[in-house]
Design a protein around this motif. Structure first.
Motif, PDB file in Angstrom:
ATOM      1  N   TYR A   1       0.849  -1.181   0.000  1.00 44.74           N
ATOM      2  CA  TYR A   1       0.000   0.000   0.000  1.00 44.74           C
ATOM      3  C   TYR A   1       0.894   1.244   0.000  1.00 44.74           C
ATOM      4  O   TYR A   1       1.656   1.449   0.948  1.00 44.74           O
ATOM      5  CB  TYR A   1      -0.904   0.047   1.232  1.00 44.74           C
ATOM      6  N   PRO A   2       0.809   2.087  -1.002  1.00 41.09           N
ATOM      7  CA  PRO A   2       1.628   3.313  -1.016  1.00 41.09           C
ATOM      8  C   PRO A   2       1.390   4.184   0.212  1.00 41.09           C
ATOM      9  O   PRO A   2       2.294   4.888   0.664  1.00 41.09           O
ATOM     10  CB  PRO A   2       1.170   4.029  -2.297  1.00 41.09           C
ATOM     11  N   GLU A   3       0.160   4.110   0.767  1.00 43.88           N
ATOM     12  CA  GLU A   3      -0.160   4.930   1.934  1.00 43.88           C
ATOM     13  C   GLU A   3       0.626   4.525   3.173  1.00 43.88           C
ATOM     14  O   GLU A   3       0.663   5.271   4.159  1.00 43.88           O
ATOM     15  CB  GLU A   3      -1.667   4.846   2.232  1.00 43.88           C
ATOM     16  N   LEU A   4       1.249   3.350   3.141  1.00 40.85           N
ATOM     17  CA  LEU A   4       2.044   2.893   4.276  1.00 40.85           C
ATOM     18  C   LEU A   4       3.532   3.215   4.112  1.00 40.85           C
ATOM     19  O   LEU A   4       4.330   2.888   4.985  1.00 40.85           O
ATOM     20  CB  LEU A   4       1.872   1.387   4.468  1.00 40.85           C
ATOM     21  N   ASP A   5       3.909   3.854   3.000  1.00 47.32           N
ATOM     22  CA  ASP A   5       5.320   4.139   2.752  1.00 47.32           C
ATOM     23  C   ASP A   5       5.920   5.022   3.839  1.00 47.32           C
ATOM     24  O   ASP A   5       7.058   4.819   4.269  1.00 47.32           O
ATOM     25  CB  ASP A   5       5.507   4.802   1.383  1.00 47.32           C
ATOM     26  N   ASP A   6       5.160   6.026   4.289  1.00 46.64           N
ATOM     27  CA  ASP A   6       5.678   6.915   5.334  1.00 46.64           C
ATOM     28  C   ASP A   6       5.876   6.162   6.639  1.00 46.64           C
ATOM     29  O   ASP A   6       6.874   6.361   7.337  1.00 46.64           O
ATOM     30  CB  ASP A   6       4.718   8.087   5.551  1.00 46.64           C
ATOM     31  N   LEU A   7       4.944   5.266   6.972  1.00 48.29           N
ATOM     32  CA  LEU A   7       5.083   4.455   8.184  1.00 48.29           C
ATOM     33  C   LEU A   7       6.339   3.597   8.106  1.00 48.29           C
ATOM     34  O   LEU A   7       7.125   3.531   9.065  1.00 48.29           O
ATOM     35  CB  LEU A   7       3.846   3.579   8.359  1.00 48.29           C
ATOM     36  N   LYS A   8       6.546   2.952   6.966  1.00 46.78           N
ATOM     37  CA  LYS A   8       7.737   2.115   6.799  1.00 46.78           C
ATOM     38  C   LYS A   8       9.014   2.953   6.901  1.00 46.78           C
ATOM     39  O   LYS A   8       9.982   2.557   7.548  1.00 46.78           O
ATOM     40  CB  LYS A   8       7.689   1.405   5.444  1.00 46.78           C
ATOM     41  N   ARG A   9       9.001   4.091   6.236  1.00 46.61           N
ATOM     42  CA  ARG A   9      10.190   4.948   6.205  1.00 46.61           C
ATOM     43  C   ARG A   9      10.541   5.478   7.598  1.00 46.61           C
ATOM     44  O   ARG A   9      11.709   5.480   7.995  1.00 46.61           O
ATOM     45  CB  ARG A   9       9.950   6.105   5.237  1.00 46.61           C
ATOM     46  N   THR A  10       9.541   5.907   8.343  1.00 47.99           N
ATOM     47  CA  THR A  10       9.831   6.477   9.656  1.00 47.99           C
ATOM     48  C   THR A  10      10.238   5.404  10.668  1.00 47.99           C
ATOM     49  O   THR A  10      11.097   5.641  11.520  1.00 47.99           O
ATOM     50  CB  THR A  10       8.618   7.262  10.181  1.00 47.99           C
ATOM     51  N   ILE A  11       9.647   4.221  10.560  1.00 49.24           N
ATOM     52  CA  ILE A  11      10.080   3.134  11.445  1.00 49.24           C
ATOM     53  C   ILE A  11      11.530   2.752  11.135  1.00 49.24           C
ATOM     54  O   ILE A  11      12.331   2.494  12.045  1.00 49.24           O
ATOM     55  CB  ILE A  11       9.146   1.921  11.323  1.00 49.24           C
TER      56      ILE A  11
END
Length: 240
Positions: free
Chosen positions: A184-194
């Motif tokens: 999901y592209p919408e989860l990219d920020d979550l992945k990046r910040t983690i």
């Protein structure tokens, strides 16, 4: 947020907006009522069956119920963990802050943890996650751990940092492995910040080792006790 139920027929997906209660269960009830009405009017929907999974739509984001629960768990744990990390360094600074070199080192790591906590607070809001009820315990427990480890000496304080960051770094890695399975592209920020938080936690681990963590008295005992305590805290925060 909305709930989507899939049909087993060729009709695809019926979209249903949630009610005023804001709960998934209420939205599901509305979906079932709506689908029953459609089935009565449409012979192609008579083979409709409810699946065990639903898709939760928040803006453009669609997740199965299991995926939503997983992210909910990750974000809750992460906020509590970063809360504890900030207060651990505050506790250590209360004891060791008189040494200018140590104060600079601990301030740097504390400030990075404050940045991590701000990220996790944002994730709590973005994904509409309920924080753990153990947040006050994370504050108090983190501060006490910081003070006690510092009272045992600089090396024990660094052992505390090594143990905590070892567990948290591995935990973030586990989360990233699960999140990378979701396209999901919408989860990219979550992945990046983690990933960013994980990398900085591991920097803290290396710093602690460089400053004598493994030369502390009863090093192995201290390390395992603190790491085990972190594992228990993670387990509890995921569930409460």
């Amino acid at each position: 947020m909305s709930i989507l139920l899939r049909t087993t027929s060729s009709s695809g997906v019926l979209r249903c907006i949630k009610g005023n209660s804001g709960s998934i269960s209420s939205a599901l009830k509305q979906c079932k009522c709506a689908m029953s009405g459609h089935a009565a009017r449409n012979p192609y929907l008579k083979d409709f069956k409810y699946r065990d999974t639903v898709e939760v739509k928040d803006g453009a984001l669609r997740l199965t119920k299991e995926e939503h629960a997983m992210i909910d768990r990750f974000v809750r744990i992460n906020q509590a963990g970063e809360t504890a990390a900030v207060t651990i360094y505050k506790g250590q600074m209360a004891v060791l802050g008189g040494d200018p070199e140590l104060k600079t080192l601990l301030t740097h790591m504390r400030d990075q943890e404050i940045g991590h906590l701000e990220i996790m607070d944002r994730h709590i809001a973005d994904f509409k996650v309920r924080p753990t009820v153990l947040q006050p315990a994370a504050v108090a427990g983190g501060y006490m751990l910081g003070v006690v480890s510092a009272l045992l000496g600089v090396r024990s304080a660094m052992t505390c940092t090594e143990a905590v960051e070892t567990k948290i770094g591995a935990h973030y890695n586990d989360q990233l492995r699960d999140l990378h399975k979701l396209n999901y592209p919408e989860l990219d920020d979550l992945k990046r910040t983690i990933a960013k938080c994980r990398d900085e936690e591991l920097e803290h681990l290396d710093t602690a080792v460089d400053h004598g963590a493994r030369m502390a008295p009863l090093y192995k005992l201290q390390f395992e006790l603190i790491k085990g305590g972190c594992a228990v805290a993670i387990w509890l925060c995921a569930r409460i």
